[in-house]
Every structure is written in structure tokens, then in C-alpha cells.
Scaffold this motif. Structure first.
Motif, PDB file in Angstrom:
ATOM      1  N   GLN A  44      -0.296   5.377  55.920  1.00  0.00           N
ATOM      2  CA  GLN A  44      -0.375   6.749  55.412  1.00  0.00           C
ATOM      3  C   GLN A  44      -1.417   7.544  56.184  1.00  0.00           C
ATOM      4  O   GLN A  44      -1.232   8.735  56.432  1.00  0.00           O
ATOM      5  N   GLU A  45      -2.494   6.911  56.557  1.00  0.00           N
ATOM      6  CA  GLU A  45      -3.550   7.590  57.328  1.00  0.00           C
ATOM      7  C   GLU A  45      -3.005   8.090  58.660  1.00  0.00           C
ATOM      8  O   GLU A  45      -3.247   9.227  59.065  1.00  0.00           O
ATOM      9  N   ALA A  46      -2.232   7.239  59.352  1.00  0.00           N
ATOM     10  CA  ALA A  46      -1.654   7.626  60.640  1.00  0.00           C
ATOM     11  C   ALA A  46      -0.599   8.724  60.463  1.00  0.00           C
ATOM     12  O   ALA A  46      -0.542   9.674  61.250  1.00  0.00           O
ATOM     13  N   ASN A  59       0.297  11.502  50.235  1.00  0.00           N
ATOM     14  CA  ASN A  59       0.682  10.676  49.100  1.00  0.00           C
ATOM     15  C   ASN A  59       1.440  11.509  48.065  1.00  0.00           C
ATOM     16  O   ASN A  59       2.433  11.044  47.501  1.00  0.00           O
ATOM     17  N   ASP A  60       0.991  12.748  47.810  1.00  0.00           N
ATOM     18  CA  ASP A  60       1.711  13.636  46.895  1.00  0.00           C
ATOM     19  C   ASP A  60       3.140  13.863  47.382  1.00  0.00           C
ATOM     20  O   ASP A  60       4.083  13.845  46.601  1.00  0.00           O
ATOM     21  N   LEU A  61       3.300  14.039  48.679  1.00  0.00           N
ATOM     22  CA  LEU A  61       4.635  14.248  49.254  1.00  0.00           C
ATOM     23  C   LEU A  61       5.496  13.004  49.079  1.00  0.00           C
ATOM     24  O   LEU A  61       6.642  13.089  48.629  1.00  0.00           O
ATOM     25  N   LEU A  62       4.932  11.844  49.403  1.00  0.00           N
ATOM     26  CA  LEU A  62       5.696  10.601  49.305  1.00  0.00           C
ATOM     27  C   LEU A  62       6.026  10.225  47.861  1.00  0.00           C
ATOM     28  O   LEU A  62       7.002   9.533  47.608  1.00  0.00           O
ATOM     29  N   GLN A  63       5.222  10.700  46.910  1.00  0.00           N
ATOM     30  CA  GLN A  63       5.487  10.468  45.492  1.00  0.00           C
ATOM     31  C   GLN A  63       6.471  11.487  44.920  1.00  0.00           C
ATOM     32  O   GLN A  63       6.832  11.419  43.750  1.00  0.00           O
ATOM     33  N   GLY A  64       6.894  12.465  45.749  1.00  0.00           N
ATOM     34  CA  GLY A  64       7.890  13.435  45.308  1.00  0.00           C
ATOM     35  C   GLY A  64       7.348  14.515  44.390  1.00  0.00           C
ATOM     36  O   GLY A  64       8.098  15.081  43.589  1.00  0.00           O
ATOM     37  N   LYS A  65       6.080  14.819  44.488  1.00  0.00           N
ATOM     38  CA  LYS A  65       5.466  15.845  43.627  1.00  0.00           C
ATOM     39  C   LYS A  65       5.813  17.238  44.147  1.00  0.00           C
ATOM     40  O   LYS A  65       5.001  17.916  44.762  1.00  0.00           O
TER      41      LYS A  65
END
Length: 140
Positions: A44-46, A59-65
Motif C-alpha cells: 500500500q505504501e508503494a 486504504n479508504d479507496l481500497l475499502q470502497g469508502k
């Protein structure tokens, strides 16, 4: 209570067709972005560094927020990820279903408008409901 049918979940959630269209576009972009980022198979950092955002934002994007991202932000992220965004505009099949962007909402089976929700005041500002005419049963 009457049962209402909607073309999509966004039509059911949104107050206006414009809001529903915005939510549909954001949802589609978010879904494509998630797949693109996961295909990179990097940390995720990269991935956040590649997109120019923070890891918590990624992370918000990958969690679908979806509520945390505007359409502009998602277009910018799609471009940063190497995707090209195309907009397709077409005329609605049922012009009678078009409602103004502001000022009116669909009526619910209870007789009140979606925005008022029977509280006698605006759900956003606590001011008298400007939809009182369409919510008459709740304001009586």
C-alpha cells in the motif's frame, strides 16, 4: 406501504437523478481503480506513492469508502494510475422522469418527501421545511 422499484441502488439512495448519476460514476471509477491498484501487486505504501496520496487515503479507496472521494478526485487518481477516463453522455429514455436538480424530491409511499422525513424541518439546517406542500400529511 407501496413498494417502489428503482433501476439501481443509487437511484433509491439519491434525492435527484443528478446525485444518482454522480454516485454511479464514482462507484464505477472506484471499482476500476481498486482493480488497477491490486493488479500492481505492491505494498500500500508503494501504491500510495505511485498515486501521490497517503497510505490512509489509499486504504479508504481500497475499502470502497465512496463518500470520501469526489468525482474529480477519482478522475485524478485514475489518470495517475495510468488509466484514461472517458465520459459517455446520452439522453434519458424517459424524459418525464427527469426532476429539477433542486427544489423537489420524489415522494415516498408515506406521503412525505425524502428530504423532510417528517421532522417538520429541513434535515440539513433545522429551518422550516421548504417541501411542506409535498409533505402535507406529515406537517398537518
Amino acid at each position: 406501504m407501496d413498494v417502489q422499484m428503482f433501476d439501481s441502488v443509487f437511484d433509491a439512495l439519491a434525492d435527484t437523478p443528478a446525485e444518482a448519476a454522480n454516485m454511479k460514476a464514482r462507484s464505477e471509477l472506484l471499482s476500476v481503480l481498486k482493480a488497477r491498484i491490486r493488479s500492481w501487486e505492491v505494498s500500500q505504501e508503494a501504491a500510495a506513492g505511485r498515486l501521490g496520496i497517503t497510505r490512509p487515503r489509499l486504504n479508504d479507496l481500497l475499502q470502497g469508502k465512496i463518500a470520501k472521494f469526489s468525482l474529480d478526485a477519482l478522475v485524478n487518481l485514475a489518470t495517475a494510475s495510468g488509466l484514461t477516463v472517458h465520459v459517455h453522455v446520452a439522453e434519458r429514455l424517459d424524459p418525464a422522469a427527469v426532476t429539477p436538480a433542486r427544489g423537489r424530491t420524489r415522494r415516498m409511499a408515506t406521503g412525505m418527501s425524502r428530504r423532510c422525513e417528517g421532522r417538520g424541518g429541513s434535515s440539513r439546517r433545522g429551518t422550516p421545511c421548504r417541501y411542506a406542500a409535498s409533505c402535507a400529511p406529515r406537517h398537518a
